[in-house]
Scaffold this active site. Structure first.
Site, PDB file in Angstrom:
ATOM      1  N   ARG A 164      -2.538  15.164   5.719  1.00 49.25           N
ATOM      2  CA  ARG A 164      -1.538  14.663   6.691  1.00 49.25           C
ATOM      3  C   ARG A 164      -0.807  15.823   7.371  1.00 49.25           C
ATOM      4  O   ARG A 164       0.412  15.769   7.585  1.00 49.25           O
ATOM      5  CB  ARG A 164      -0.513  13.745   6.014  1.00 49.25           C
ATOM      6  CG  ARG A 164      -1.089  12.484   5.423  1.00 49.25           C
ATOM      7  CD  ARG A 164      -1.662  11.561   6.497  1.00 49.25           C
ATOM      8  NE  ARG A 164      -1.990  10.269   5.933  1.00 49.25           N
ATOM      9  CZ  ARG A 164      -3.145   9.991   5.336  1.00 49.25           C
ATOM     10  NH1 ARG A 164      -4.084  10.899   5.240  1.00 49.25           N
ATOM     11  NH2 ARG A 164      -3.367   8.778   4.862  1.00 49.25           N
ATOM     12  N   SER A 250       2.693   4.795   5.675  1.00 53.45           N
ATOM     13  CA  SER A 250       3.205   5.422   4.450  1.00 53.45           C
ATOM     14  C   SER A 250       4.369   6.334   4.803  1.00 53.45           C
ATOM     15  O   SER A 250       4.243   7.161   5.704  1.00 53.45           O
ATOM     16  CB  SER A 250       2.125   6.283   3.801  1.00 53.45           C
ATOM     17  OG  SER A 250       1.017   5.515   3.445  1.00 53.45           O
ATOM     18  N   GLU A 350       6.365  11.687   5.276  1.00 52.64           N
ATOM     19  CA  GLU A 350       5.190  11.886   6.126  1.00 52.64           C
ATOM     20  C   GLU A 350       5.543  11.861   7.619  1.00 52.64           C
ATOM     21  O   GLU A 350       5.053  12.695   8.374  1.00 52.64           O
ATOM     22  CB  GLU A 350       4.145  10.822   5.793  1.00 52.64           C
ATOM     23  CG  GLU A 350       2.751  11.214   6.226  1.00 52.64           C
ATOM     24  CD  GLU A 350       1.821  10.035   6.345  1.00 52.64           C
ATOM     25  OE1 GLU A 350       1.406   9.743   7.473  1.00 52.64           O
ATOM     26  OE2 GLU A 350       1.513   9.418   5.312  1.00 52.64           O
TER      27      GLU A 350
HETATM   28  N1  EPU Z   1       0.837   1.190  -5.916  1.00 57.55           N
HETATM   29  C1  EPU Z   1       1.738   0.537  -6.717  1.00 57.55           C
HETATM   30  N2  EPU Z   1       2.844  -0.004  -6.146  1.00 57.55           N
HETATM   31  C2  EPU Z   1       3.082   0.071  -4.836  1.00 57.55           C
HETATM   32  C3  EPU Z   1       2.183   0.744  -4.003  1.00 57.55           C
HETATM   33  C4  EPU Z   1       1.053   1.302  -4.570  1.00 57.55           C
HETATM   34  O1  EPU Z   1       1.556   0.449  -7.926  1.00 57.55           O
HETATM   35  O2  EPU Z   1       4.113  -0.443  -4.386  1.00 57.55           O
HETATM   36  C5  EPU Z   1      -0.392   1.733  -6.480  1.00 57.55           C
HETATM   37  C6  EPU Z   1      -1.592   0.903  -6.057  1.00 57.55           C
HETATM   38  O3  EPU Z   1      -1.812  -0.182  -6.899  1.00 57.55           O
HETATM   39  C7  EPU Z   1      -2.719   1.894  -6.115  1.00 57.55           C
HETATM   40  C8  EPU Z   1      -2.038   3.213  -5.799  1.00 57.55           C
HETATM   41  O4  EPU Z   1      -0.640   3.023  -5.977  1.00 57.55           O
HETATM   42  O5  EPU Z   1      -3.239   1.980  -7.428  1.00 57.55           O
HETATM   43  C9  EPU Z   1      -2.334   3.710  -4.402  1.00 57.55           C
HETATM   44  O6  EPU Z   1      -1.977   2.719  -3.424  1.00 57.55           O
HETATM   45  P1  EPU Z   1      -2.890   2.437  -2.151  1.00 57.55           P
HETATM   46  O7  EPU Z   1      -4.295   2.260  -2.559  1.00 57.55           O
HETATM   47  O8  EPU Z   1      -2.255   1.326  -1.383  1.00 57.55           O
HETATM   48  O9  EPU Z   1      -2.875   3.768  -1.290  1.00 57.55           O
HETATM   49  P2  EPU Z   1      -1.690   4.798  -1.014  1.00 57.55           P
HETATM   50  O10 EPU Z   1      -1.948   6.021  -1.804  1.00 57.55           O
HETATM   51  O11 EPU Z   1      -0.399   4.122  -1.193  1.00 57.55           O
HETATM   52  C10 EPU Z   1      -2.913   6.024   0.951  1.00 57.55           C
HETATM   53  C11 EPU Z   1      -2.533   6.499   2.331  1.00 57.55           C
HETATM   54  C12 EPU Z   1      -2.595   5.349   3.329  1.00 57.55           C
HETATM   55  C13 EPU Z   1      -4.013   4.810   3.327  1.00 57.55           C
HETATM   56  C14 EPU Z   1      -4.364   4.356   1.900  1.00 57.55           C
HETATM   57  C15 EPU Z   1      -5.801   3.926   1.808  1.00 57.55           C
HETATM   58  C16 EPU Z   1      -0.989   8.358   2.074  1.00 57.55           C
HETATM   59  C17 EPU Z   1       0.422   8.809   2.134  1.00 57.55           C
HETATM   60  N3  EPU Z   1      -1.198   7.049   2.293  1.00 57.55           N
HETATM   61  O12 EPU Z   1      -1.924   5.088   0.549  1.00 57.55           O
HETATM   62  O13 EPU Z   1      -2.310   5.876   4.615  1.00 57.55           O
HETATM   63  O14 EPU Z   1      -4.122   3.706   4.219  1.00 57.55           O
HETATM   64  O15 EPU Z   1      -4.192   5.441   0.977  1.00 57.55           O
HETATM   65  O16 EPU Z   1      -6.624   5.053   1.898  1.00 57.55           O
HETATM   66  O17 EPU Z   1      -1.895   9.152   1.843  1.00 57.55           O
HETATM   67  C18 EPU Z   1      -0.539   6.278   6.135  1.00 57.55           C
HETATM   68  O18 EPU Z   1      -0.763   7.468   5.995  1.00 57.55           O
HETATM   69  O19 EPU Z   1       0.363   5.856   6.918  1.00 57.55           O
HETATM   70  C19 EPU Z   1      -1.313   5.316   5.369  1.00 57.55           C
HETATM   71  C20 EPU Z   1      -1.053   3.998   5.409  1.00 57.55           C
END
Ligand code: EPU
Length: 354
Positions: A164, A250, A350
């Protein structure tokens, strides 16, 4: 070229925060930039390049001259035995561009479907989702140096992409990581971005949510179009649509820690979601850390933590009674403090705060 004054920006940032641009110019062709730089008053003004407004928090009226990028056009630049090189102008909507490539049977961008924002903003934060980052498909970009009016082209290495992150997120005078490049924030306006889509396409399916879709549907060799549909469905289920609930995706980056730090956290919180990276460090899910601190649904004024994904901050006041950038940042700071107190990790926002 027309200089508009006191332009409301609420419709130009996906949080839906109410603020004004004291001066705004719509960039619809490269000659608009030439005209701007020929104007002695505008030439030296501090400038702020606005794309789709999907990754910014406005904390007040913008005093810098806002350049609203509205350059349009998408084309196939080149087809070789190995790849298609496709190009889109900076003002195109990112998702429309992804859809257009797939409609033309040029796969490769499907995992990044439905990411809000413009094509011009996509390299700025090296967008990524479901196992693919922009830098994996990037070929080159064209930009204009706002100080000199010269156009230039950068390849991936020159963009200094990180998680990012890129050269466009850092100000002039700031070195980027280990590279010797200097930041280009406010200095360059991206006009066109090109992507290399390999003909030897391989689906990227290693992400848990996509594995679940494969198991649910029994499809183990999905087409690019199928992956596109899955990614759209996954995002719609857990991320708020900015057209309905204002947000900037995010709000924090996923932090990385050493194996020792991670072991320490696991000893106290065995369920912490973590992924081993190629370099031996460990990435933690910031959403999980925030969720574990009990933030889902909490708010400061009209800025709130999204109920279904703790990593996303939302504007719960809508267009009528929007949250302020100050409320968003107060909430963000409170989250940072509580995550730091419990886990010893300082989350890094971010979006760009202006
Ligand atoms: N989780 C929780 N509680 C929550 C949110 C997440 O327990 O409230 C857990 C989920 O269950 C999962 C883990 O955290 O096991 C990761 O969550 P998720 O798969 O939703 O992905 P993320 O790491 O939160 C990242 C990117 C997103 C992208 C997704 C899918 C970043 C900062 N965010 O989110 O990107 O869509 O992976 O690849 O890297 C963005 O940058 O704006 C964005 C939406």
């Amino acid at each position: 070229m027309l200089v508009e004054r006191n332009v409301p920006l609420q419709a130009h940032n996906t949080f839906g925060i109410s603020a004004k641009a004291l001066q705004l110019v719509r960039v619809q062709s490269e000659s608009d930039i030439a005209a701007l730089l020929a104007d002695p008053q505008l030439r030296d003004a501090q400038k702020f390049v606005l794309g789709g407004g999907s990754n910014i928090v406005l904390t007040g009226d913008l005093k810098a001259l806002v350049l609203k990028v509205e350059l349009k056009g998408m084309r196939l630049v080149e087809e070789s035995e190995k790849a298609w090189i496709v190009e889109a102008a900076a003002g195109e909507d990112w998702h429309d561009f992804v859809q257009w490539t797939l409609d033309n049977s040029w796969p490769g961008l499907e995992n990044m479907a439905l990411i809000p924002g413009s094509v011009g903003a996509s390299p700025v934060q090296n967008i990524g989702a479901y196992g693919v980052e922009l830098q994996d498909r990037f070929d080159a970009l064209d930009a204009i140096d706002l100080a000199t009016g010269n156009t230039f082209t950068l390849d991936a290495a020159q963009c200094a992409f990180g998680y990012r992150d890129s050269i466009f997120k850092h100000g002039p005078g700031q070195h980027i990581g280990a590279s010797r490049s200097m930041g280009l924030a406010g200095r360059a306006l991206i006009t066109r971005v090109r992507f290399r889509l390999a003909k030897a396409w391989k689906p990227v399916l290693g992400y848990l949510d996509l594995e679940k879709k494969m198991a649910e549907t029994g499809i183990d060799q999905p087409s690019a179009h199928q992956i596109f549909e899955w990614v759209c469905a996954i995002r719609r289920a857990k991320l708020p649509d900015p057209a309905v609930i204002g947000n900037a995706g995010s709000f924090f980056k996923n932090p990385t820690v050493t194996p020792e730090q991670c072991a320490d956290i696991i000893a106290r919180d065995p369920k912490v979601v973590h992924y081993l990276l190629d370099d031996g460090r460990i990435k933690l899910a910031a959403g999980w850390l925030i969720d574990a601190c009990g933030w889902k649904g909490k708010s400061v004024g009209n800025a709130a933590v999204y109920e279904k994904q703790a990593l996303v901050l939302v504007n719960k006041g809508g267009r009528e009674n929007p949250c302020t950038g100050g409320e968003v940042m107060t909430l963000a700071k409170a989250i940072q403090t509580s995550v730091y107190e419990r886990f010893g990790i300082l989350l890094e926002p971010e979006p760009v705060v202006v």
